[in-house]
Motif scaffolding. Structure first.
Motif, PDB file in Angstrom:
ATOM      1  N   ARG A  44       0.828  -1.212   0.000  1.00  0.00           N
ATOM      2  CA  ARG A  44       0.000   0.000   0.000  1.00  0.00           C
ATOM      3  C   ARG A  44       0.863   1.263   0.000  1.00  0.00           C
ATOM      4  O   ARG A  44       0.590   2.224  -0.726  1.00  0.00           O
ATOM      5  CB  ARG A  44      -0.908   0.010   1.234  1.00  0.00           C
ATOM      6  CG  ARG A  44      -1.998  -1.048   1.235  1.00  0.00           C
ATOM      7  CD  ARG A  44      -2.679  -1.094   2.588  1.00  0.00           C
ATOM      8  NE  ARG A  44      -3.621  -2.208   2.685  1.00  0.00           N
ATOM      9  CZ  ARG A  44      -3.960  -2.797   3.829  1.00  0.00           C
ATOM     10  NH1 ARG A  44      -3.442  -2.362   4.971  1.00  0.00           N
ATOM     11  NH2 ARG A  44      -4.807  -3.807   3.837  1.00  0.00           N
ATOM     12  N   GLN A  45       1.904   1.271   0.826  1.00  0.00           N
ATOM     13  CA  GLN A  45       2.754   2.457   0.926  1.00  0.00           C
ATOM     14  C   GLN A  45       3.517   2.704  -0.372  1.00  0.00           C
ATOM     15  O   GLN A  45       3.685   3.856  -0.787  1.00  0.00           O
ATOM     16  CB  GLN A  45       3.719   2.301   2.103  1.00  0.00           C
ATOM     17  CG  GLN A  45       3.020   2.354   3.457  1.00  0.00           C
ATOM     18  CD  GLN A  45       3.965   2.086   4.624  1.00  0.00           C
ATOM     19  OE1 GLN A  45       5.025   1.480   4.460  1.00  0.00           O
ATOM     20  NE2 GLN A  45       3.572   2.515   5.808  1.00  0.00           N
ATOM     21  N   CYS A  46       3.987   1.646  -1.003  1.00  0.00           N
ATOM     22  CA  CYS A  46       4.689   1.803  -2.284  1.00  0.00           C
ATOM     23  C   CYS A  46       3.735   2.314  -3.356  1.00  0.00           C
ATOM     24  O   CYS A  46       4.090   3.206  -4.147  1.00  0.00           O
ATOM     25  CB  CYS A  46       5.311   0.480  -2.718  1.00  0.00           C
ATOM     26  SG  CYS A  46       6.781   0.018  -1.795  1.00  0.00           S
ATOM     27  N   LYS A  47       2.542   1.770  -3.386  1.00  0.00           N
ATOM     28  CA  LYS A  47       1.555   2.220  -4.361  1.00  0.00           C
ATOM     29  C   LYS A  47       1.262   3.704  -4.180  1.00  0.00           C
ATOM     30  O   LYS A  47       1.241   4.475  -5.154  1.00  0.00           O
ATOM     31  CB  LYS A  47       0.269   1.396  -4.216  1.00  0.00           C
ATOM     32  CG  LYS A  47      -0.837   1.803  -5.177  1.00  0.00           C
ATOM     33  CD  LYS A  47      -2.101   0.990  -4.912  1.00  0.00           C
ATOM     34  CE  LYS A  47      -3.254   1.508  -5.774  1.00  0.00           C
ATOM     35  NZ  LYS A  47      -4.524   0.793  -5.473  1.00  0.00           N
ATOM     36  N   LEU A  91      -1.972 -10.838  -3.104  1.00  0.00           N
ATOM     37  CA  LEU A  91      -2.047  -9.675  -2.221  1.00  0.00           C
ATOM     38  C   LEU A  91      -2.020  -8.380  -3.029  1.00  0.00           C
ATOM     39  O   LEU A  91      -2.779  -7.444  -2.753  1.00  0.00           O
ATOM     40  CB  LEU A  91      -0.887  -9.685  -1.221  1.00  0.00           C
ATOM     41  CG  LEU A  91      -0.885 -10.786  -0.163  1.00  0.00           C
ATOM     42  CD1 LEU A  91       0.313 -10.610   0.767  1.00  0.00           C
ATOM     43  CD2 LEU A  91      -2.176 -10.794   0.640  1.00  0.00           C
ATOM     44  N   CYS A  92      -1.153  -8.319  -4.038  1.00  0.00           N
ATOM     45  CA  CYS A  92      -1.072  -7.120  -4.875  1.00  0.00           C
ATOM     46  C   CYS A  92      -2.377  -6.905  -5.643  1.00  0.00           C
ATOM     47  O   CYS A  92      -2.830  -5.760  -5.784  1.00  0.00           O
ATOM     48  CB  CYS A  92       0.106  -7.227  -5.841  1.00  0.00           C
ATOM     49  SG  CYS A  92       1.716  -7.020  -5.043  1.00  0.00           S
ATOM     50  N   ALA A  93      -2.970  -7.995  -6.117  1.00  0.00           N
ATOM     51  CA  ALA A  93      -4.238  -7.877  -6.841  1.00  0.00           C
ATOM     52  C   ALA A  93      -5.326  -7.335  -5.917  1.00  0.00           C
ATOM     53  O   ALA A  93      -6.138  -6.485  -6.319  1.00  0.00           O
ATOM     54  CB  ALA A  93      -4.633  -9.235  -7.409  1.00  0.00           C
ATOM     55  N   GLN A  94      -5.331  -7.807  -4.678  1.00  0.00           N
ATOM     56  CA  GLN A  94      -6.329  -7.330  -3.714  1.00  0.00           C
ATOM     57  C   GLN A  94      -6.135  -5.854  -3.385  1.00  0.00           C
ATOM     58  O   GLN A  94      -7.099  -5.155  -3.064  1.00  0.00           O
ATOM     59  CB  GLN A  94      -6.252  -8.171  -2.440  1.00  0.00           C
ATOM     60  CG  GLN A  94      -6.714  -9.601  -2.620  1.00  0.00           C
ATOM     61  CD  GLN A  94      -6.303 -10.499  -1.473  1.00  0.00           C
ATOM     62  OE1 GLN A  94      -5.997 -10.034  -0.376  1.00  0.00           O
ATOM     63  NE2 GLN A  94      -6.298 -11.805  -1.704  1.00  0.00           N
ATOM     64  N   GLU A  95      -4.895  -5.377  -3.482  1.00  0.00           N
ATOM     65  CA  GLU A  95      -4.585  -3.971  -3.206  1.00  0.00           C
ATOM     66  C   GLU A  95      -4.569  -3.124  -4.474  1.00  0.00           C
ATOM     67  O   GLU A  95      -4.225  -1.935  -4.419  1.00  0.00           O
ATOM     68  CB  GLU A  95      -3.223  -3.864  -2.503  1.00  0.00           C
ATOM     69  CG  GLU A  95      -3.138  -4.591  -1.178  1.00  0.00           C
ATOM     70  CD  GLU A  95      -4.065  -4.023  -0.121  1.00  0.00           C
ATOM     71  OE1 GLU A  95      -4.436  -2.823  -0.219  1.00  0.00           O
ATOM     72  OE2 GLU A  95      -4.448  -4.773   0.803  1.00  0.00           O
ATOM     73  N   ASN A  96      -4.944  -3.742  -5.618  1.00  0.00           N
ATOM     74  CA  ASN A  96      -4.927  -3.046  -6.911  1.00  0.00           C
ATOM     75  C   ASN A  96      -3.560  -2.423  -7.203  1.00  0.00           C
ATOM     76  O   ASN A  96      -3.449  -1.289  -7.666  1.00  0.00           O
ATOM     77  CB  ASN A  96      -6.018  -1.966  -6.973  1.00  0.00           C
ATOM     78  CG  ASN A  96      -7.410  -2.550  -6.941  1.00  0.00           C
ATOM     79  OD1 ASN A  96      -7.712  -3.477  -7.690  1.00  0.00           O
ATOM     80  ND2 ASN A  96      -8.250  -2.035  -6.060  1.00  0.00           N
ATOM     81  N   ALA A  97      -2.533  -3.185  -6.899  1.00  0.00           N
ATOM     82  CA  ALA A  97      -1.154  -2.728  -7.094  1.00  0.00           C
ATOM     83  C   ALA A  97      -0.501  -3.499  -8.236  1.00  0.00           C
ATOM     84  O   ALA A  97      -0.708  -4.700  -8.380  1.00  0.00           O
ATOM     85  CB  ALA A  97      -0.351  -2.915  -5.812  1.00  0.00           C
ATOM     86  N   VAL A  98       0.281  -2.804  -9.038  1.00  0.00           N
ATOM     87  CA  VAL A  98       0.965  -3.406 -10.176  1.00  0.00           C
ATOM     88  C   VAL A  98       2.336  -3.915  -9.744  1.00  0.00           C
ATOM     89  O   VAL A  98       3.087  -3.211  -9.063  1.00  0.00           O
ATOM     90  CB  VAL A  98       1.134  -2.379 -11.317  1.00  0.00           C
ATOM     91  CG1 VAL A  98       1.948  -2.967 -12.470  1.00  0.00           C
ATOM     92  CG2 VAL A  98      -0.229  -1.907 -11.805  1.00  0.00           C
ATOM     93  N   VAL A  99       2.667  -5.140 -10.141  1.00  0.00           N
ATOM     94  CA  VAL A  99       3.983  -5.711  -9.850  1.00  0.00           C
ATOM     95  C   VAL A  99       4.876  -5.504 -11.074  1.00  0.00           C
ATOM     96  O   VAL A  99       4.488  -5.819 -12.198  1.00  0.00           O
ATOM     97  CB  VAL A  99       3.885  -7.216  -9.519  1.00  0.00           C
ATOM     98  CG1 VAL A  99       5.257  -7.765  -9.125  1.00  0.00           C
ATOM     99  CG2 VAL A  99       2.882  -7.455  -8.411  1.00  0.00           C
ATOM    100  N   ARG A 100       6.081  -4.984 -10.849  1.00  0.00           N
ATOM    101  CA  ARG A 100       6.997  -4.707 -11.960  1.00  0.00           C
ATOM    102  C   ARG A 100       8.082  -5.750 -12.118  1.00  0.00           C
ATOM    103  O   ARG A 100       8.511  -6.069 -13.221  1.00  0.00           O
ATOM    104  CB  ARG A 100       7.667  -3.343 -11.755  1.00  0.00           C
ATOM    105  CG  ARG A 100       8.654  -2.990 -12.880  1.00  0.00           C
ATOM    106  CD  ARG A 100       9.677  -1.943 -12.474  1.00  0.00           C
ATOM    107  NE  ARG A 100      10.543  -2.386 -11.399  1.00  0.00           N
ATOM    108  CZ  ARG A 100      11.703  -1.817 -11.086  1.00  0.00           C
ATOM    109  NH1 ARG A 100      12.119  -0.759 -11.749  1.00  0.00           N
ATOM    110  NH2 ARG A 100      12.438  -2.274 -10.094  1.00  0.00           N
ATOM    111  N   HIS A 101       8.567  -6.323 -10.996  1.00  0.00           N
ATOM    112  CA  HIS A 101       9.750  -7.166 -11.108  1.00  0.00           C
ATOM    113  C   HIS A 101       9.780  -8.266 -10.060  1.00  0.00           C
ATOM    114  O   HIS A 101       8.976  -8.294  -9.127  1.00  0.00           O
ATOM    115  CB  HIS A 101      11.021  -6.311 -10.982  1.00  0.00           C
ATOM    116  CG  HIS A 101      11.216  -5.711  -9.619  1.00  0.00           C
ATOM    117  ND1 HIS A 101      10.653  -4.508  -9.241  1.00  0.00           N
ATOM    118  CD2 HIS A 101      11.921  -6.143  -8.536  1.00  0.00           C
ATOM    119  CE1 HIS A 101      10.996  -4.236  -7.999  1.00  0.00           C
ATOM    120  NE2 HIS A 101      11.774  -5.209  -7.542  1.00  0.00           N
TER     121      HIS A 101
END
Length: 264
Positions: A44-47, A91-101
């Motif tokens: 969340r904080q990174c997003k 977890l990223c999908a639940q937070e609507n966060a994009v994974v880059r690497h």
């Protein structure tokens, strides 16, 4: 000049204080450190800060913080890494966060860089689960050289806070001087970002890297992140996440076009 400044987080340390000073983060997948809430909070904080998010899988070994080699079969390692990555992606999908690497952690990072069989386990898994994600590893490592065979693009990485030998290997943590002082880390980072050779007691070493890593679990991590950020920007180096991994023409994110995250 530009460089990605990354840190390992989601491991139970002061992520909120370090995130403002970095451009990308390697977030624990829970196998070596970090609770689900700590990992979610880091995501969340990174997003919110516009910091690029990466998965940081490891050997399943919390007792040694993932920094001890484990003799797992290819099937055992593949199953563990698959479970870690799918857990993190969910977890990223639940937070609507994009994974880059993806960046392996600790002993796994070191082993996949030099052991072909282990490198192929990770690359085959990425090819199956996340073929479009970038892979962070050491330049000229076996993992980096094999990645093209699997269609995986690589971000080459150097370490801001670890001492090097003239052959390009890291001084083992068990030896004196393996962890650099803040002053030495800044000096080393400036050389790497400006493609200048490091002056070592055994000779010179030129490291060509797109990303600089500092360890979020080190005692001076937050102060070093701020100091590195400010020193790089003062030297005219733009701090920004790598968004594609072409060897000679690296694209960068515009999320940090001013070159610095500002902390209160």
């Amino acid at each position: 000049m530009h460089i990605d400044l990354n840190a390992d987080i989601g491991e139970g340390f002061d992520d909120s204080a370090i995130i403002p000073w970095i451009s990308s983060a390697n977030i624990s997948c829970g196998a070596h450190a970090g609770t689900e809430e700590q990992i979610r909070t880091a995501i969340r904080q990174c997003k919110k800060a516009g910091v690029a998010i990466g998965a940081h899988p490891s050997y399943p070994d919390k007792s040694n913080f993932g920094r001890k080699l484990m003799l797992l079969s290819a099937t055992q390692l593949g199953d563990s890494l698959s479970a870690q990555l799918q857990y993190f992606f969910a977890l990223c999908a639940q937070e609507n966060a994009v994974v880059r690497h993806v960046k392996p952690h600790g002993a796994l990072y070191n082993h996949v860089a030099k052991d072909e069989a282990t490198a192929r386990v990770l690359l085959k898994l990425m090819q199956q689960l996340c073929p479009k994600l970038l892979l962070v590893t050491l330049p000229d490592s076996i993992l980096a050289k094999l990645a093209a065979d699997y269609g995986i693009k690589v971000i080459s990485e150097a370490f801001a806070d670890r001492a090097y030998r003239a052959d390009g290997s890291l001084v083992p943590r068990s030896e004196p001087g393996a962890l650099l002082s803040p002053e030495a880390a800044v000096a080393q980072s400036l050389c790497i970002s400006q493609q200048l050779p490091l002056q070592l007691s055994e000779g010179q070493l030129l490291l060509r890297a797109q990303s600089l890593c500092l360890h979020g679990d080190s005692p001076d991590a937050v102060a070093l992140a701020k100091r590195l950020n400010q020193a790089l920007v003062a030297a005219g180096v733009r701090i920004c996440a790598v968004t594609s991994a072409a060897d000679s023409d690296t694209s960068v994110s515009d999320a940090q076009s001013d070159g610095v995250h500002h902390a209160d």
